[in-house]
Design a protein around this motif. Structure first.
Motif, mmCIF file in Angstrom:
data_model
loop_
_atom_site.group_PDB
_atom_site.id
_atom_site.type_symbol
_atom_site.label_atom_id
_atom_site.label_comp_id
_atom_site.label_asym_id
_atom_site.label_seq_id
_atom_site.Cartn_x
_atom_site.Cartn_y
_atom_site.Cartn_z
ATOM 1 N N PHE A 1 0.826 -1.209 0.000
ATOM 2 C CA PHE A 1 0.000 0.000 0.000
ATOM 3 C C PHE A 1 0.862 1.261 0.000
ATOM 4 N N GLU A 2 2.018 1.179 0.639
ATOM 5 C CA GLU A 2 2.943 2.323 0.630
ATOM 6 C C GLU A 2 3.532 2.485 -0.770
ATOM 7 N N ARG A 3 3.943 1.380 -1.372
ATOM 8 C CA ARG A 3 4.511 1.405 -2.719
ATOM 9 C C ARG A 3 3.473 1.838 -3.749
ATOM 10 N N TYR A 4 2.214 1.510 -3.503
ATOM 11 C CA TYR A 4 1.101 1.832 -4.404
ATOM 12 C C TYR A 4 1.049 3.330 -4.733
ATOM 13 N N LYS A 5 1.444 4.139 -3.760
ATOM 14 C CA LYS A 5 1.414 5.605 -3.947
ATOM 15 C C LYS A 5 2.372 6.051 -5.046
ATOM 16 N N ASN A 6 3.361 5.227 -5.379
ATOM 17 C CA ASN A 6 4.292 5.558 -6.463
ATOM 18 C C ASN A 6 3.633 5.424 -7.834
ATOM 19 N N TYR A 7 2.561 4.643 -7.893
ATOM 20 C CA TYR A 7 1.885 4.401 -9.170
ATOM 21 C C TYR A 7 0.595 5.213 -9.309
ATOM 22 N N SER A 8 -0.146 5.326 -8.233
ATOM 23 C CA SER A 8 -1.479 5.936 -8.303
ATOM 24 C C SER A 8 -1.500 7.346 -7.728
ATOM 25 N N PRO A 9 -2.308 8.233 -8.309
ATOM 26 C CA PRO A 9 -2.471 9.569 -7.726
ATOM 27 C C PRO A 9 -3.298 9.540 -6.437
ATOM 28 N N TYR A 10 -3.906 8.389 -6.156
ATOM 29 C CA TYR A 10 -4.724 8.237 -4.947
ATOM 30 C C TYR A 10 -4.130 7.151 -4.062
ATOM 31 N N ASP A 11 -4.319 7.284 -2.739
ATOM 32 C CA ASP A 11 -3.868 6.195 -1.864
ATOM 33 C C ASP A 11 -4.849 5.027 -2.008
ATOM 34 N N ILE A 12 -4.553 3.922 -1.355
ATOM 35 C CA ILE A 12 -5.341 2.707 -1.569
ATOM 36 C C ILE A 12 -6.790 2.889 -1.118
ATOM 37 N N LYS A 13 -7.018 3.623 -0.013
ATOM 38 C CA LYS A 13 -8.396 3.821 0.459
ATOM 39 C C LYS A 13 -9.206 4.651 -0.530
ATOM 40 N N ASP A 14 -8.633 5.743 -1.021
ATOM 41 C CA ASP A 14 -9.341 6.570 -2.004
ATOM 42 C C ASP A 14 -9.578 5.796 -3.295
ATOM 43 N N SER A 15 -8.646 4.958 -3.667
ATOM 44 C CA SER A 15 -8.807 4.128 -4.862
ATOM 45 C C SER A 15 -9.975 3.167 -4.700
ATOM 46 N N ILE A 16 -10.089 2.566 -3.520
ATOM 47 C CA ILE A 16 -11.211 1.663 -3.238
ATOM 48 C C ILE A 16 -12.535 2.411 -3.365
ATOM 49 N N ARG A 17 -12.586 3.599 -2.784
ATOM 50 C CA ARG A 17 -13.825 4.393 -2.830
ATOM 51 C C ARG A 17 -14.208 4.769 -4.265
ATOM 52 N N LYS A 18 -13.212 4.970 -5.107
ATOM 53 C CA LYS A 18 -13.481 5.333 -6.500
ATOM 54 C C LYS A 18 -13.884 4.134 -7.353
ATOM 55 N N GLU A 19 -13.375 2.963 -7.016
ATOM 56 C CA GLU A 19 -13.529 1.801 -7.881
ATOM 57 C C GLU A 19 -14.721 0.906 -7.554
ATOM 58 N N VAL A 20 -15.063 0.764 -6.288
ATOM 59 C CA VAL A 20 -16.149 -0.154 -5.906
ATOM 60 C C VAL A 20 -17.097 0.526 -4.920
ATOM 61 N N LYS A 21 -18.299 -0.020 -4.797
ATOM 62 C CA LYS A 21 -19.320 0.579 -3.929
ATOM 63 C C LYS A 21 -19.966 -0.480 -3.044
ATOM 64 N N GLY A 22 -20.816 -0.013 -2.147
ATOM 65 C CA GLY A 22 -21.624 -0.913 -1.321
ATOM 66 C C GLY A 22 -20.817 -1.784 -0.376
ATOM 67 N N ASP A 23 -21.279 -3.014 -0.189
ATOM 68 C CA ASP A 23 -20.644 -3.933 0.766
ATOM 69 C C ASP A 23 -19.230 -4.312 0.354
ATOM 70 N N LEU A 24 -18.973 -4.338 -0.954
ATOM 71 C CA LEU A 24 -17.618 -4.649 -1.422
ATOM 72 C C LEU A 24 -16.650 -3.539 -1.018
ATOM 73 N N GLU A 25 -17.075 -2.307 -1.162
ATOM 74 C CA GLU A 25 -16.257 -1.163 -0.737
ATOM 75 C C GLU A 25 -15.991 -1.227 0.765
ATOM 76 N N LYS A 26 -17.057 -1.476 1.547
ATOM 77 C CA LYS A 26 -16.904 -1.554 3.007
ATOM 78 C C LYS A 26 -15.927 -2.660 3.398
ATOM 79 N N SER A 27 -15.995 -3.780 2.671
ATOM 80 C CA SER A 27 -15.124 -4.919 2.992
ATOM 81 C C SER A 27 -13.661 -4.607 2.710
#
Length: 341
Positions: A231-257
């Motif tokens: 997740f730390e290394r992920y910031k080198n690739y994505s303009p968003y951290d892993i939590k923000d990426s999750i919020r952008k990509e999936v919704k509902g119970d999958l997002e919460k999980s």
């Protein structure tokens, strides 16, 4: 003696001949010194038979003994009184206190199994409970829960989860329940860390639509220390951290999980502290959430949860329980909490 045999059936150290690595423990409920199960059983019998029931004696014995000691008390009670202690307690207690005491008379794995069963049986699914338990439990805990679930309910947890959930949410939960997560390694594999970070980015933010299967594989199979570095290394690739990426990509119970998983990977005890704080905010207490966390973690890591609670919310868990609960229920929770900070 059915109850005693059921208790004894919980003592499992391995599965299929495979020994399981146990995590360090930070309990608030520890073995009582000078323990005398025969005397405790006698006191409980007297407390139950007292006119009006002496709840304080029941609370102060059962909340200050470990599950193993409670099992010994149950054995002595059944031997002397010729009846099941759980049935006797259920008949003597009621309401919020009964819920706590009934929870304490189960092993941690048995308690989790019953909570999971309650979240998937009947009409509707308690997704919040399901997500919390499946996403926060370790391989060791999940393997024990699955064994108990099969022994008690004569069903596979996987089948019940599959039958009560659907889509990618079901696939993620089932992948987690399989308990295939790698054990932590002393060797840091920087190449794999980079590869997983890039794979998460390319499966999500970088493309249109989300390759959820790739996310599920990485989130459910990699060790926790490895994922923290991913997740730390992920910031080198994505303009968003892993939590923000999750919020952008999936919704509902999958997002919460996915978000629950990240929070548990980052700091599991802070996750539970936050859940407890949320359950005791404003008017009313979400007793089901409070009970589940305090009962299931009091012999595992509630001491660390307490410390995270104080650090994060500038007040102690003990003081919060005092503020939001009353009577015998409060007394039981405070005993399990184990002290103020």
């Amino acid at each position: 003696m059915a109850l005693v045999s059921e208790f004894l059936g919980q003592l499992t150290l391995g599965f299929g001949g495979v020994s399981i690595k146990r995590e360090a423990r930070f309990p608030t409920v520890v073995p009582a010194p000078d323990f005398d199960p025969e005397k405790d059983a006698s006191w409980i019998d007297t407390a139950i038979k007292t006119k009006g029931v002496d709840e304080h004696i029941i609370i102060d014995i059962l909340t200050k003994r470990t599950y193993t000691q409670r099992r010994d008390i149950a054995f002595e009670y059944e031997r002397k009184a010729k009846k099941d202690i759980v049935t006797a307690l259920k008949g003597a207690l009621s309401g919020s206190l009964e819920n706590v005491i009934m929870g304490l008379m189960k092993s941690t794995a048995q308690y989790d199994a019953f909570e999971l069963r309650a979240s998937v049986k009947g009409l509707g699914t308690d997704e919040e409970s399901l997500i919390e338990m499946v996403c926060s439990r370790s391989n060791e805990e999940l393997l024990e829960i699955k064994k108990v679930y099969r022994d008690v309910f004569k069903k596979d947890l996987e089948k019940d989860v599959a039958g009560d959930t659907s889509g990618d949410f079901a696939k993620l939960l089932l992948a987690l329940v399989e308990a295939k997560r790698d054990d932590p390694s002393n060797v840091v594999d920087y190449e794999k860390i980079d590869s997983d970070a890039r794979a998460l980015y390319e499966a999500g933010v970088k493309r249109k639509g989300t390759d959820v299967a790739t996310w599920i594989t990485i989130f459910s199979e990699r060790s926790v220390p490895h994922l923290q570095k991913v997740f730390e290394r992920y910031k080198n690739y994505s303009p968003y951290d892993i939590k923000d990426s999750i919020r952008k990509e999936v919704k509902g119970d999958l997002e919460k999980s996915f978000l629950t998983l990240v929070e548990c990977f980052e700091n599991k005890q802070l996750y539970f502290a936050s859940k407890l704080n949320e359950a005791m905010k404003g008017k009313g207490v979400k007793e089901k959430v409070v009970n589940r966390i305090i009962i299931s973690r009091c012999e595992i890591d509630l001491l660390k949860i307490r410390k995270e609670f104080k650090k994060q919310f500038s007040k102690s868990l003990y003081a919060t329980i005092v503020e939001h609960t009353r009577g015998d229920y409060q007394r039981a929770l405070l005993n399990l909490c184990g002290g103020d900070d």
